[in-house]
Design a protein around this motif. Structure first.
Motif, mmCIF file in Angstrom:
data_model
loop_
_atom_site.group_PDB
_atom_site.id
_atom_site.type_symbol
_atom_site.label_atom_id
_atom_site.label_comp_id
_atom_site.label_asym_id
_atom_site.label_seq_id
_atom_site.Cartn_x
_atom_site.Cartn_y
_atom_site.Cartn_z
ATOM 1 N N ARG A 1 -8.038 -2.782 -0.581
ATOM 2 C CA ARG A 1 -7.417 -1.961 -1.250
ATOM 3 C C ARG A 1 -6.665 -0.938 -0.738
ATOM 4 O O ARG A 1 -6.765 -0.339 0.186
ATOM 5 C CB ARG A 1 -8.324 -1.209 -2.629
ATOM 6 N N ALA B 1 1.334 6.509 -7.256
ATOM 7 C CA ALA B 1 -0.107 6.518 -7.714
ATOM 8 C C ALA B 1 -0.298 7.451 -8.806
ATOM 9 O O ALA B 1 0.546 8.315 -9.012
ATOM 10 C CB ALA B 1 -0.884 6.864 -6.578
ATOM 11 N N ARG C 1 -6.562 7.539 -6.618
ATOM 12 C CA ARG C 1 -6.138 6.011 -7.175
ATOM 13 C C ARG C 1 -6.829 5.046 -6.332
ATOM 14 O O ARG C 1 -7.642 4.065 -6.919
ATOM 15 C CB ARG C 1 -4.765 5.715 -7.118
ATOM 16 N N HIS C 2 -6.694 5.191 -4.875
ATOM 17 C CA HIS C 2 -7.457 4.087 -3.969
ATOM 18 C C HIS C 2 -8.878 4.222 -4.265
ATOM 19 O O HIS C 2 -9.674 3.085 -4.349
ATOM 20 C CB HIS C 2 -7.055 4.743 -2.584
ATOM 21 N N SER D 1 -16.885 -4.170 -10.987
ATOM 22 C CA SER D 1 -16.371 -5.546 -11.428
ATOM 23 C C SER D 1 -17.229 -6.635 -10.447
ATOM 24 O O SER D 1 -17.517 -7.530 -11.098
ATOM 25 C CB SER D 1 -14.801 -5.590 -11.301
ATOM 26 N N ASP E 1 -9.775 2.743 -7.372
ATOM 27 C CA ASP E 1 -9.672 1.249 -7.485
ATOM 28 C C ASP E 1 -11.035 0.675 -6.659
ATOM 29 O O ASP E 1 -11.366 -0.570 -6.950
ATOM 30 C CB ASP E 1 -8.284 0.864 -6.484
ATOM 31 N N HIS F 1 -13.988 0.841 -9.018
ATOM 32 C CA HIS F 1 -13.594 -0.321 -10.136
ATOM 33 C C HIS F 1 -14.024 -1.668 -9.722
ATOM 34 O O HIS F 1 -14.780 -2.469 -10.332
ATOM 35 C CB HIS F 1 -12.545 -0.333 -10.957
ATOM 36 N N ALA F 2 -13.426 -2.006 -8.471
ATOM 37 C CA ALA F 2 -13.902 -3.216 -7.844
ATOM 38 C C ALA F 2 -15.363 -3.604 -7.622
ATOM 39 O O ALA F 2 -15.772 -4.395 -7.877
ATOM 40 C CB ALA F 2 -13.061 -3.304 -6.521
ATOM 41 N N GLN G 1 0.880 -1.279 0.153
ATOM 42 C CA GLN G 1 -0.169 -0.124 -0.085
ATOM 43 C C GLN G 1 0.874 1.268 0.001
ATOM 44 O O GLN G 1 0.868 2.079 -0.740
ATOM 45 C CB GLN G 1 -0.756 -0.026 1.161
ATOM 46 N N GLU H 1 -9.802 8.706 -16.798
ATOM 47 C CA GLU H 1 -10.503 8.139 -15.572
ATOM 48 C C GLU H 1 -11.268 9.152 -15.055
ATOM 49 O O GLU H 1 -12.554 9.021 -14.516
ATOM 50 C CB GLU H 1 -9.576 7.538 -14.567
#
Length: 182
Positions: free
Chosen positions: A182, A22, A53-54, A64, A57, A60-61, A15, A28
């Motif tokens: 994350r 990052a 970025r975190h 997904s 993420d 997006h997770a 991390q 985006e």
């Protein structure tokens, strides 16, 4: 027990290095116009690249995993917004170390007492209270009541959340699970 500790150390190390490197592509951020109100997008853009970025993420997770709820996705993008500019990397490392030590939690509680924004203690206050502070910012930016609620509770164990319906609790658990990973 040692294996779990080693996993946590490895995860925190990854991390840390990810935060140092990052990057967020302009495309985006452009894609977020459909998810965040204009003032919410400004809040997101004020966050440091590592926090953006975190949050991306996490966003997006969730996507997904099949989540499409606009309130949940907005909360994913803004759940750490109150940390923006207040928690430099050395303070984050100190917080992780303090949280890892049982006596450190008492120290952190003392450091996190309300303080003026100019105080050296204020970043610790923000670290502990960022869910409520971020929820206030998201509300002022025009986010929905459900998004604000998710941000406000994103670090509250679901068992401690009172009066929430099953759908909100399910969204909260999804946000917490992905955020923790994350």
């Amino acid at each position: 027990m040692v294996v779990n500790w080693l996993r946590r150390v490895r995860y925190r190390g990854q991390q840390f290095f990810a935060a140092l490197h990052a990057r967020v592509a302009p495309a985006e951020v452009e894609s977020l116009h459909a998810v965040l109100p204009p003032a919410g997008l400004i809040l997101f853009q004020r966050m440091p690249a590592a926090d953006q970025r975190h949050s991306l993420d996490v966003y997006h997770a969730l996507r997904s995993a099949g989540y499409r709820d606009a309130d949940l996705l907005a909360a994913a993008l803004l759940h750490d917004v109150a940390k923006a500019g207040r928690l430099r990397i050395w303070r984050r490392v100190a917080l992780v170390l303090l949280n890892a030590a049982a006596p450190g939690r008492r120290v952190l509680a003392r450091l996190a007492r309300p303080a003026a924004a100019s105080s050296w203690r204020y970043p610790f206050y923000v670290a502990v209270h960022h869910p409520a502070l971020g929820a206030q910012q998201a509300e002022a930016a025009g986010c929905s009541a459900r998004t604000v609620w998710l941000i406000a509770h994103h670090q509250t164990p679901p068992i401690d959340v009172r009066g929430a319906d099953a759908a909100r609790l399910a969204m909260l658990q999804a946000l917490q699970k992905v955020d923790d990973e994350r």
